[in-house]
Scaffold this motif. Structure first.
Motif, mmCIF file in Angstrom:
data_model
loop_
_atom_site.group_PDB
_atom_site.id
_atom_site.type_symbol
_atom_site.label_atom_id
_atom_site.label_comp_id
_atom_site.label_asym_id
_atom_site.label_seq_id
_atom_site.Cartn_x
_atom_site.Cartn_y
_atom_site.Cartn_z
ATOM 1 N N THR A 173 -30.890 -16.382 -21.016
ATOM 2 C CA THR A 173 -29.903 -15.993 -22.096
ATOM 3 C C THR A 173 -28.455 -16.667 -21.540
ATOM 4 O OG1 THR A 173 -31.200 -14.455 -23.230
ATOM 5 C CG2 THR A 173 -28.747 -14.484 -23.649
ATOM 6 N N ILE A 174 -27.740 -17.364 -22.434
ATOM 7 C CA ILE A 174 -26.567 -17.982 -22.008
ATOM 8 C C ILE A 174 -25.600 -17.264 -22.634
ATOM 9 C CG2 ILE A 174 -24.723 -19.797 -21.509
ATOM 10 C CD1 ILE A 174 -26.850 -19.916 -19.656
ATOM 11 N N THR A 175 -24.572 -16.443 -22.345
ATOM 12 C CA THR A 175 -23.326 -15.855 -22.943
ATOM 13 C C THR A 175 -22.186 -16.351 -22.654
ATOM 14 O OG1 THR A 175 -24.786 -13.763 -23.100
ATOM 15 C CG2 THR A 175 -22.422 -13.613 -23.523
ATOM 16 N N VAL A 176 -21.284 -16.534 -23.673
ATOM 17 C CA VAL A 176 -20.037 -17.193 -23.771
ATOM 18 C C VAL A 176 -19.114 -16.105 -24.011
ATOM 19 C CG1 VAL A 176 -18.343 -18.896 -23.929
ATOM 20 C CG2 VAL A 176 -20.743 -19.580 -23.745
ATOM 21 N N ASN A 177 -18.245 -15.587 -23.563
ATOM 22 C CA ASN A 177 -17.450 -14.350 -23.823
ATOM 23 C C ASN A 177 -15.959 -14.790 -23.872
ATOM 24 O OD1 ASN A 177 -16.933 -11.689 -24.958
ATOM 25 N ND2 ASN A 177 -16.043 -11.248 -22.704
ATOM 26 N N ASP A 178 -15.080 -14.422 -25.184
ATOM 27 C CA ASP A 178 -13.627 -14.837 -25.129
ATOM 28 C C ASP A 178 -13.084 -13.420 -24.440
ATOM 29 O OD1 ASP A 178 -11.230 -16.212 -26.376
ATOM 30 O OD2 ASP A 178 -11.046 -14.090 -26.736
ATOM 31 N N ARG A 179 -12.279 -13.783 -23.210
ATOM 32 C CA ARG A 179 -11.799 -12.674 -22.536
ATOM 33 C C ARG A 179 -10.723 -12.012 -23.345
ATOM 34 N NH1 ARG A 179 -12.486 -13.722 -16.892
ATOM 35 N NH2 ARG A 179 -12.913 -15.896 -16.416
ATOM 36 N N ASN A 180 -10.375 -12.290 -24.367
ATOM 37 C CA ASN A 180 -9.335 -11.655 -24.937
ATOM 38 C C ASN A 180 -9.697 -10.981 -26.485
ATOM 39 O OD1 ASN A 180 -7.088 -12.997 -23.583
ATOM 40 N ND2 ASN A 180 -7.832 -15.001 -24.473
ATOM 41 N N GLY A 181 -11.224 -10.672 -26.252
ATOM 42 C CA GLY A 181 -11.831 -9.993 -27.304
ATOM 43 C C GLY A 181 -12.046 -10.593 -28.616
ATOM 44 N N CYS A 182 -12.050 -11.973 -28.661
ATOM 45 C CA CYS A 182 -12.160 -12.737 -29.824
ATOM 46 C C CYS A 182 -13.466 -13.485 -30.058
ATOM 47 C CB CYS A 182 -10.999 -14.111 -30.016
ATOM 48 S SG CYS A 182 -9.460 -13.038 -30.151
ATOM 49 N N GLY A 183 -14.694 -12.842 -29.673
ATOM 50 C CA GLY A 183 -16.035 -13.333 -30.196
ATOM 51 C C GLY A 183 -16.569 -13.785 -28.670
ATOM 52 N N VAL A 184 -18.029 -13.774 -29.108
ATOM 53 C CA VAL A 184 -18.910 -14.053 -28.283
ATOM 54 C C VAL A 184 -19.995 -15.045 -28.508
ATOM 55 C CG1 VAL A 184 -20.863 -13.023 -26.751
ATOM 56 C CG2 VAL A 184 -18.910 -11.617 -27.299
ATOM 57 N N ALA A 185 -20.408 -15.825 -27.928
ATOM 58 C CA ALA A 185 -21.583 -16.859 -28.422
ATOM 59 C C ALA A 185 -22.606 -16.704 -27.484
ATOM 60 C CB ALA A 185 -21.092 -18.382 -28.168
ATOM 61 N N ILE A 186 -23.950 -16.641 -27.932
ATOM 62 C CA ILE A 186 -25.162 -16.483 -27.212
ATOM 63 C C ILE A 186 -26.072 -17.459 -27.609
ATOM 64 C CG2 ILE A 186 -26.799 -14.746 -26.732
ATOM 65 C CD1 ILE A 186 -25.258 -12.573 -27.577
ATOM 66 N N GLN A 187 -26.841 -18.035 -26.560
ATOM 67 C CA GLN A 187 -27.712 -18.944 -26.658
ATOM 68 C C GLN A 187 -28.852 -19.107 -25.811
ATOM 69 O OE1 GLN A 187 -27.893 -21.682 -29.122
ATOM 70 N NE2 GLN A 187 -29.936 -21.211 -28.356
ATOM 71 N N ASP A 188 -30.329 -18.924 -26.208
ATOM 72 C CA ASP A 188 -31.429 -18.773 -25.329
ATOM 73 C C ASP A 188 -31.845 -20.235 -25.025
ATOM 74 O OD1 ASP A 188 -31.556 -15.819 -25.431
ATOM 75 O OD2 ASP A 188 -32.726 -16.026 -27.178
ATOM 76 N N ILE A 189 -32.147 -20.269 -23.950
ATOM 77 C CA ILE A 189 -32.454 -21.689 -23.434
ATOM 78 C C ILE A 189 -33.859 -21.492 -22.538
ATOM 79 C CG2 ILE A 189 -30.411 -22.559 -23.316
ATOM 80 C CD1 ILE A 189 -30.470 -22.121 -20.138
ATOM 81 N N VAL A 190 -34.700 -22.500 -22.374
ATOM 82 C CA VAL A 190 -35.764 -22.688 -21.767
ATOM 83 C C VAL A 190 -35.677 -23.468 -20.680
ATOM 84 C CG1 VAL A 190 -38.452 -22.874 -21.798
ATOM 85 C CG2 VAL A 190 -37.201 -21.608 -23.760
ATOM 86 N N ILE A 191 -36.126 -23.180 -19.472
ATOM 87 C CA ILE A 191 -36.124 -24.158 -18.426
ATOM 88 C C ILE A 191 -37.566 -24.310 -17.877
ATOM 89 C CG2 ILE A 191 -35.694 -24.715 -15.740
ATOM 90 C CD1 ILE A 191 -32.952 -23.231 -16.527
#
Length: 599
Positions: free
Chosen positions: A489-507
């Motif tokens: 699972t890849i999580t991209v988080n806005d440090r200023n508290g303005c949202g999160v994007a989550i994506q599952d990947i398969v390797i």
């Protein structure tokens, strides 16, 4: 040494007769001097050559003639131990040199222990060793001299310029502070009236010529025109009030009358004028104390009196630990003690006045200098949260409150003023407001290399993001290295508290090509790492999208045939699907699902 020079005597540029009385051009007749001896003199020639044709003594060398050109010699003996300095004062247009010898007689002077031969290109008013009493950084000064009691010294002073209006001498150093009356040994001076006297105006000076069996006394005064008898003065003591050379004639029964002379010099006593208090901002900048000099002097001449500043009355009285003119005020109120000192005689001073430096606090601003507005709620409140009712607030956008509400990006500057009387102390702070949009994962690049797989994350827009793989610690880099095959699972988080994007990947791992030619080498195309997935299925297609083969985790692999036909050399594609944690069949994203058949 941090102490200011404390001069024990200093008499400037007297009349010709007085000058001659205090100058000897030859070492053998060096003038003995003591603690309270006024020394002044102009020089005229060098008498005999005290250096016997030598070309150099210490730092002083001959020019077109002998080492001496216009010389004066003095001698003194130390009465105590400590740190000694000497200041030789002169007119800025003149060039004076000096050498100090630790010696008991002129026949064995040796090398000087202190010496200066520089010209006066900087227009200084002093040369010597220790510290220039004016406070300047003077290259014509040598270091302080450590002395012990009972040491004899000879001081050679020489005029090297054509101008010669005279010189003066000050003694300085902590030996005179610690032992003001015995720093020098006065026993070297043999005179009925004693050594010359340096006094301040209004001092009570009495000369005593008391002699056993004296028949009468006659007193004389020379103020530059020769000795004149003082009328109605016939006692053994004489009270004096003017500068000059005094002579007494003591008539004794034997007929061997005694004549004794002494110089008395009065210097003006300064008066410190009242000084106004100061109210300044406590912003860490310096306050120039010298700006108070003329206020302290009033109508007195800065050429005759020097102003210095101290933190205590004791330091001002002793003339030690003077403050630099660039003074950094402290919080609250600070009392500054003022010393006005006669340049002619530093024993003449006044420490009667003080003034206070009161400080005004600079407003303290502690609000954030960067604020981010989330795109879904584009409103932010910026500025000082708790206002001070004694301060005024002003934004560059025109508002006059401590905080404002903003809806657009930009930089906003707040000025806060603390007004105290005529003093306004201002603090300025800016805040930058930036829209922060939630992250959106645009693509994920997966590079396969067995157990050293690398994953790179791409977002639609740049932002203040942090990146996280599974439950590992967040990182600022968009690249993850050494990723094992499997579901992540890849999580991209806005440090200023303005949202999160989550994506599952398969390797998973698979070869970029295979060669199904029956030679037993690389005949099958397989997908490695499928076993970590739940119910994985791989569908293989040709370039037209026709399904050619399907395999699961138990399949040995694809041999390059479909419906009994051998597939030609070409490129092929696959899709990998599996059952996720919610029991849903999903297709793995971001897999570079392209491979080839080669024969």
């Amino acid at each position: 040494m941090t102490r200011l020079s404390v001069a024990l005597f200093f008499i400037f540029f007297a009349a010709t007769n007085l000058i001659l009385a205090q100058v000897s051009p030859d070492c053998a007749n060096a003038v003995p001097i003591c603690n309270n001896t006024p020394i002044n003199g102009g020089t005229d020639g060098f008498g005999i050559d005290d250096f016997n044709g030598a070309s150099v003594t210490g730092c002083i060398a001959l020019a077109t003639g002998p080492i001496e050109s216009n010389s004066a010699w003095y001698r003194f003996r130390t009465g105590e131990s400590g740190q000694l300095g000497i200041n030789i004062g002169f007119d800025v247009s003149e060039d004076w040199d000096f050498a100090l010898y630790r010696a008991a007689d002129c026949s064995n002077l040796g090398e000087p222990v202190r010496c200066n031969y520089f010209d006066n290109s900087d227009d200084n008013t002093f040369t010597g060793f220790g510290e220039d009493p004016t406070g300047v950084d003077n290259f014509q000064y040598d270091d302080w001299l450590d002395v012990s009691a009972g040491e004899d010294y000879y001081l050679f002073i020489n005029n090297f310029s054509n101008n010669n209006s005279g010189f003066s001498i000050q003694f300085s150093g902590d030996v005179f502070i610690d032992f003001p009356n015995s720093a020098l040994d006065c026993s070297i001076i043999s005179n009925l009236l004693g050594p010359p006297i340096a006094a301040c105006e209004n001092d009570s000076i009495s000369l005593s010529a008391t002699t056993i069996d004296a028949l009468s006394y006659e007193w004389y005064l020379d103020i530059g025109n020769g000795y004149q008898q003082i009328p109605a003065e016939s006692g053994e003591n004489l009270n004096v009030a003017v500068s000059g050379m005094y002579r007494v004639l003591v008539v004794v029964p034997s007929g061997e009358n005694i004549i004794s002379e002494v110089q008395v010099s009065f210097s003006p006593s300064p008066t410190t004028n009242p000084i106004a208090d100061e109210l300044i901002c406590l912003d860490g900048t310096t306050f120039d104390l010298s700006m108070k000099n003329m206020e302290a002097l009033g109508g007195q001449s800065p050429n005759e009196f020097r102003i210095s500043y101290y933190l205590s009355l004791e330091e001002a009285t002793n003339g030690v630990n003077a403050l630099d003119s660039t003074y950094v005020p402290t919080e609250g109120s600070q009392t500054i003690y003022v010393r006005t000192t006669s340049i002619a005689n530093t024993n003449c001073f006044d420490v009667s006045e003080t003034f206070d430096i009161n400080t005004v606090a600079i407003p303290e601003l502690d609000f954030p200098t960067a604020v981010y507005i989330c795109e879904d709620t584009p409103v932010a409140t910026v500025g000082q949260r708790i206002p001070n009712p004694n301060y005024t607030y002003s934004w560059d956008s025109g508002q006059v409150s401590s905080q404002i509400t903003v809806t657009t990006e930009g930089t906003y500057t707040l000025s806060v003023t603390n007004n105290q009387g005529a003093v306004s102390c201002v603090a300025v702070r800016s805040v930058t407001v930036t829209f922060s949009r939630p992250p959106v994962i645009r693509d994920i690049d997966i590079e396969y290399a067995d157990d050293s797989n690398m994953v790179t994350v791409f977002t639609q827009e740049e932002g203040d993001f942090e990146y996280q793989l599974d439950d590992n610690s967040p990182q600022s880099s968009v690249v993850f290295n050494d990723i094992l095959p499997g579901l992540h699972t890849i999580t991209v988080n806005d440090r200023n508290g303005c949202g999160v994007a989550i994506q599952d990947i398969v390797i998973v791992g698979f070869p970029r090509f295979f060669t199904p030619n029956g030679d037993g080498i690389n005949d099958l195309w397989t997908v490695g790492g499928m076993s970590v997935l739940d119910n994985p299925v791989v569908h293989i297609y040709d370039r037209f999208g026709k399904l050619l083969y399907q395999m699961d985790e138990n399949s040995p692999g694809w041999n390059g045939m479909s419906s009994g036909k051998i597939m030609p050399v070409s490129d092929y594609w696959f899709k990998l699907s599996y059952t996720d944690m919610d029991g849903q069949r999903v297709t793995a994203k971001f897999i570079n699902n392209h491979f080839s058949i080669k024969r």
